[in-house]
Design an enzyme around this catalytic site. Structure first.
Site, PDB file in Angstrom:
ATOM      1  N   ARG A   1     -13.092  15.054   7.764  1.00 48.16           N
ATOM      2  CA  ARG A   1     -13.833  15.411   6.543  1.00 48.16           C
ATOM      3  C   ARG A   1     -15.295  15.686   6.873  1.00 48.16           C
ATOM      4  O   ARG A   1     -15.878  15.011   7.724  1.00 48.16           O
ATOM      5  CB  ARG A   1     -13.764  14.268   5.526  1.00 48.16           C
TER       6      ARG A   1
ATOM      7  N   ILE B   1     -13.560   2.216  14.313  1.00 48.63           N
ATOM      8  CA  ILE B   1     -14.677   2.591  15.183  1.00 48.63           C
ATOM      9  C   ILE B   1     -15.711   1.465  15.220  1.00 48.63           C
ATOM     10  O   ILE B   1     -16.142   1.031  16.300  1.00 48.63           O
ATOM     11  CB  ILE B   1     -15.334   3.906  14.687  1.00 48.63           C
TER      12      ILE B   1
ATOM     13  N   LYS C   1       3.628   0.701   2.859  1.00 46.88           N
ATOM     14  CA  LYS C   1       3.254  -0.330   3.842  1.00 46.88           C
ATOM     15  C   LYS C   1       3.330  -1.676   3.155  1.00 46.88           C
ATOM     16  O   LYS C   1       2.963  -1.792   1.973  1.00 46.88           O
ATOM     17  CB  LYS C   1       1.787  -0.135   4.256  1.00 46.88           C
TER      18      LYS C   1
ATOM     19  N   GLU D   1      -8.193  -5.385   4.791  1.00 42.20           N
ATOM     20  CA  GLU D   1      -8.019  -5.028   3.381  1.00 42.20           C
ATOM     21  C   GLU D   1      -6.790  -5.700   2.777  1.00 42.20           C
ATOM     22  O   GLU D   1      -6.801  -6.100   1.613  1.00 42.20           O
ATOM     23  CB  GLU D   1      -7.933  -3.508   3.243  1.00 42.20           C
TER      24      GLU D   1
ATOM     25  N   ASN E   1     -10.998   6.363  10.194  1.00 38.90           N
ATOM     26  CA  ASN E   1     -10.772   7.805  10.049  1.00 38.90           C
ATOM     27  C   ASN E   1     -11.635   8.326   8.912  1.00 38.90           C
ATOM     28  O   ASN E   1     -12.256   9.373   8.999  1.00 38.90           O
ATOM     29  CB  ASN E   1      -9.292   8.081   9.795  1.00 38.90           C
TER      30      ASN E   1
ATOM     31  N   LEU F   1     -16.308   2.276   9.361  1.00 38.35           N
ATOM     32  CA  LEU F   1     -16.142   3.464  10.205  1.00 38.35           C
ATOM     33  C   LEU F   1     -14.715   3.507  10.740  1.00 38.35           C
ATOM     34  O   LEU F   1     -14.378   2.827  11.716  1.00 38.35           O
ATOM     35  CB  LEU F   1     -17.153   3.425  11.366  1.00 38.35           C
TER      36      LEU F   1
ATOM     37  N   ARG G   1      -2.622  -2.083  -3.513  1.00 36.35           N
ATOM     38  CA  ARG G   1      -3.820  -1.278  -3.317  1.00 36.35           C
ATOM     39  C   ARG G   1      -3.726  -0.085  -4.268  1.00 36.35           C
ATOM     40  O   ARG G   1      -2.747   0.651  -4.257  1.00 36.35           O
ATOM     41  CB  ARG G   1      -3.884  -0.776  -1.885  1.00 36.35           C
TER      42      ARG G   1
ATOM     43  N   ASN H   1       0.884  -1.168   0.000  1.00 37.40           N
ATOM     44  CA  ASN H   1       0.000   0.000   0.000  1.00 37.40           C
ATOM     45  C   ASN H   1       0.919   1.214   0.000  1.00 37.40           C
ATOM     46  O   ASN H   1       1.549   1.538   0.998  1.00 37.40           O
ATOM     47  CB  ASN H   1      -0.884  -0.026   1.247  1.00 37.40           C
TER      48      ASN H   1
ATOM     49  N   ARG I   1     -11.820   7.963  19.998  1.00 36.58           N
ATOM     50  CA  ARG I   1     -11.615   7.676  21.431  1.00 36.58           C
ATOM     51  C   ARG I   1     -11.625   8.963  22.240  1.00 36.58           C
ATOM     52  O   ARG I   1     -12.215   9.030  23.324  1.00 36.58           O
ATOM     53  CB  ARG I   1     -10.297   6.921  21.641  1.00 36.58           C
TER      54      ARG I   1
ATOM     55  N   HIS J   1     -13.305   2.614  -0.349  1.00 36.75           N
ATOM     56  CA  HIS J   1     -13.294   1.544   0.660  1.00 36.75           C
ATOM     57  C   HIS J   1     -13.878   0.242   0.088  1.00 36.75           C
ATOM     58  O   HIS J   1     -14.341  -0.611   0.837  1.00 36.75           O
ATOM     59  CB  HIS J   1     -14.155   1.897   1.895  1.00 36.75           C
TER      60      HIS J   1
HETATM   61  P1  ADP Z   1      -8.182   4.178   8.956  1.00 36.72           P
HETATM   62  O1  ADP Z   1      -9.465   4.668   8.372  1.00 36.72           O
HETATM   63  O2  ADP Z   1      -7.101   5.210   8.927  1.00 36.72           O
HETATM   64  O3  ADP Z   1      -7.761   2.803   8.474  1.00 36.72           O
HETATM   65  P2  ADP Z   1      -8.991   2.856  11.415  1.00 36.72           P
HETATM   66  O4  ADP Z   1      -9.909   1.920  10.703  1.00 36.72           O
HETATM   67  O5  ADP Z   1      -7.838   2.294  12.158  1.00 36.72           O
HETATM   68  O6  ADP Z   1      -8.465   4.029  10.511  1.00 36.72           O
HETATM   69  O7  ADP Z   1      -9.896   3.684  12.452  1.00 36.72           O
HETATM   70  C1  ADP Z   1      -9.408   4.746  13.185  1.00 36.72           C
HETATM   71  C2  ADP Z   1     -10.530   5.233  14.091  1.00 36.72           C
HETATM   72  O8  ADP Z   1     -10.902   4.155  14.952  1.00 36.72           O
HETATM   73  C3  ADP Z   1     -10.116   6.395  14.974  1.00 36.72           C
HETATM   74  O9  ADP Z   1     -11.162   7.362  15.030  1.00 36.72           O
HETATM   75  C4  ADP Z   1      -9.983   5.727  16.325  1.00 36.72           C
HETATM   76  O10 ADP Z   1     -10.271   6.601  17.363  1.00 36.72           O
HETATM   77  C5  ADP Z   1     -11.052   4.664  16.254  1.00 36.72           C
HETATM   78  N1  ADP Z   1     -10.816   3.632  17.262  1.00 36.72           N
HETATM   79  C6  ADP Z   1      -9.814   2.743  17.355  1.00 36.72           C
HETATM   80  N2  ADP Z   1      -9.924   2.010  18.494  1.00 36.72           N
HETATM   81  C7  ADP Z   1     -11.039   2.459  19.131  1.00 36.72           C
HETATM   82  C8  ADP Z   1     -11.696   2.124  20.361  1.00 36.72           C
HETATM   83  N3  ADP Z   1     -11.243   1.170  21.143  1.00 36.72           N
HETATM   84  N4  ADP Z   1     -12.810   2.807  20.678  1.00 36.72           N
HETATM   85  C9  ADP Z   1     -13.282   3.782  19.886  1.00 36.72           C
HETATM   86  N5  ADP Z   1     -12.723   4.143  18.721  1.00 36.72           N
HETATM   87  C10 ADP Z   1     -11.613   3.504  18.354  1.00 36.72           C
END
Ligand code: ADP
Length: 401
Positions: free
Chosen positions: A241, A332, A14, A386, A211, A209, A91, A7, A285, A180
């Site tokens: 966003r 999330i 990565k 992914e 970032n 869900l 990717r 990626n 978080r 996605h």
């Molecule tokens: P990306 O979209 O960059 O791949 P991720 O899928 O890792 O990101 O998601 C990141 C999000 O997940 C951040 O908002 C983070 O706060 C949230 N997150 C990760 N662990 C937890 C948790 N234990 N409780 C709540 N939110 C979490």
């Protein structure tokens, strides 16, 4: 069979090396700060050996050569020779309308990726650099491109067209593409397996869900609609966003004297949770914490996040003519009992009731149902992966399936 998954971002590369017989990750890691000062290689082997080194790399070719050195290192590596790598899966963010499946890379595929650079200027150029680095380092090893947009190519025109003059679609390709896709496809497949129901018979609403956040309505394995658009800016409220917004706001901002780049930064990098919650963070978080501490503006941001998600799930339930399951994935979706505990009770009108105990017990990395047994719409937590999806698709393409 060993497959390397890459990626490639503008300043990062990565990687994950898979042994496909048992889908085991032999080694994974990242080179960060490519082309900047003090680039770093982080490397982790399956048995827990970990290292972090400051290195000298100018470009993706250098970064890949370094990763490869580690992979065949007699002490820290996972194989004797690079010849053991049978294929590399990449990717790629944007494939436009020309690709609806993962494909083996040739000059034509590279031209498609290049043509889509204007639609994904931050992603497609480094994705291409990653592919070209492999062509230089792994001479003759097949490269497979797995596109974020591909899974969404089954959307009907009424979903993907914007109601602007038609020639903007035909001349400039302005339409909804969706993103996605690799994650939505992976969790849809995993959910079908988990529910022991063939994909063709399932109607799913998948919520990625992280970032970035997006929802997809999937009917029998075909995407009917998805919340991201021409770019990944549309749809849900995200970390930084804004998601859906009246396009008139952009015109208004422009009339107020903001430049295109300023509006771009405002909507992509300073909005969403970061922009609304007043906590100087885009991290869910931190938002949960602030809500639990009773911070009013944080609650406002959380309410908006939930409202927009409920809005999409409800709309997609109707578009699908009912659904079997709403699926939560991403950082999330997989981890936040709190967020799921706010969303699912809002879905009672469409047959989904939260099982509080099941929501509490849901473990990271494991599939689980968090709705009550009487629910006509199941709520499912499903881990996404992914990289594994890219590895599987790479094998599928190699086998000509
Ligand atoms: P990306 O979209 O960059 O791949 P991720 O899928 O890792 O990101 O998601 C990141 C999000 O997940 C951040 O908002 C983070 O706060 C949230 N997150 C990760 N662990 C937890 C948790 N234990 N409780 C709540 N939110 C979490």
């Amino acid at each position: 069979m060993k497959v390397l998954v890459l990626n490639s971002g503008s300043s990062s590369l990565k990687f994950q090396m898979y042994k496909m017989e048992n889908e085991k990750v032999l080694a994974k890691g990242i080179v960060e700060r490519i082309g900047l000062d003090k680039p770093v290689l982080k490397y982790e082997r399956h048995d827990g050996v970990k290292l972090q080194e400051t290195i000298a790399v100018k470009n993706h070719d250098d970064a890949l050569r370094l990763i490869c050195q580690k992979l065949v290192d007699p002490e820290q590596g996972v194989m004797k020779s690079l010849c053991e790598v049978e294929a590399v899966g990449h990717r790629v963010v944007h494939g436009g309308e020309k690709v609806s499946q993962p494909v083996k890379v040739d000059e034509g595929v590279k031209a498609i990726i290049r043509d889509c650079c204007s639609l994904a200027p931050l992603h497609n150029p480094p994705n291409l650099s990653g592919i070209e680095a492999c062509e230089h380092v792994f001479k003759g090893t097949p490269n497979v491109a797995v596109f974020d947009t591909a899974f969404h190519q089954t959307m009907p025109a009424e979903s993907y067209l914007y109601a602007i003059p038609y020639e903007y679609y035909t001349k400039y390709g302005i339409r909804k593409y969706g993103f996605h896709g690799t994650s939505h496809k992976f969790v849809a497949n995993s959910t079908a397996e988990f529910l022991k129901t063939p994909m063709e018979k399932l109607k799913l609403i998948t919520c990625h869900l992280g970032n970035g956040c997006s929802v997809a309505a999937i009917n029998g394995g075909n995407v009917l609609d998805t919340s991201m658009g021409l770019t990944p800016l549309m749809g849900l409220v995200m970390g930084t966003r804004c998601g859906d917004i009246d396009p008139g706001v952009l015109l208004h901002l422009s009339k107020l004297g903001m430049k295109t780049e300023e509006i771009d930064a405002l909507l992509n990098k300073k909005s969403g949770i970061l922009g609304v919650a007043g906590i100087n963070s885009s991290d869910m978080r931190d938002l949960e914490h602030a809500v639990q501490e009773g911070k009013a503006q944080a609650k406002q941001a959380m309410d908006m996040f939930i409202h927009r998600l409920v809005f999409y799930v409800g709309a997609y339930h109707t578009l699908l003519g009912g659904a079997d399951a709403v699926v939560f994935t991403g950082g999330i979706g997989e981890n936040s009992e709190f967020v799921r505990g706010l969303i699912v009770p809002r879905l009672e009108a469409i047959g989904c009731r939260l099982d509080n105990a099941a929501n509490h017990k849901a473990v990271r990395g494991k599939a689980g149902v968090i709705s009550t047994p009487e629910s006509t719409l199941k709520a499912v937590v499903m881990p996404t992966n992914e990289e594994l999806m890219i590895a599987r698709e790479t094998v599928r393409v190699l086998r000509g399936a």
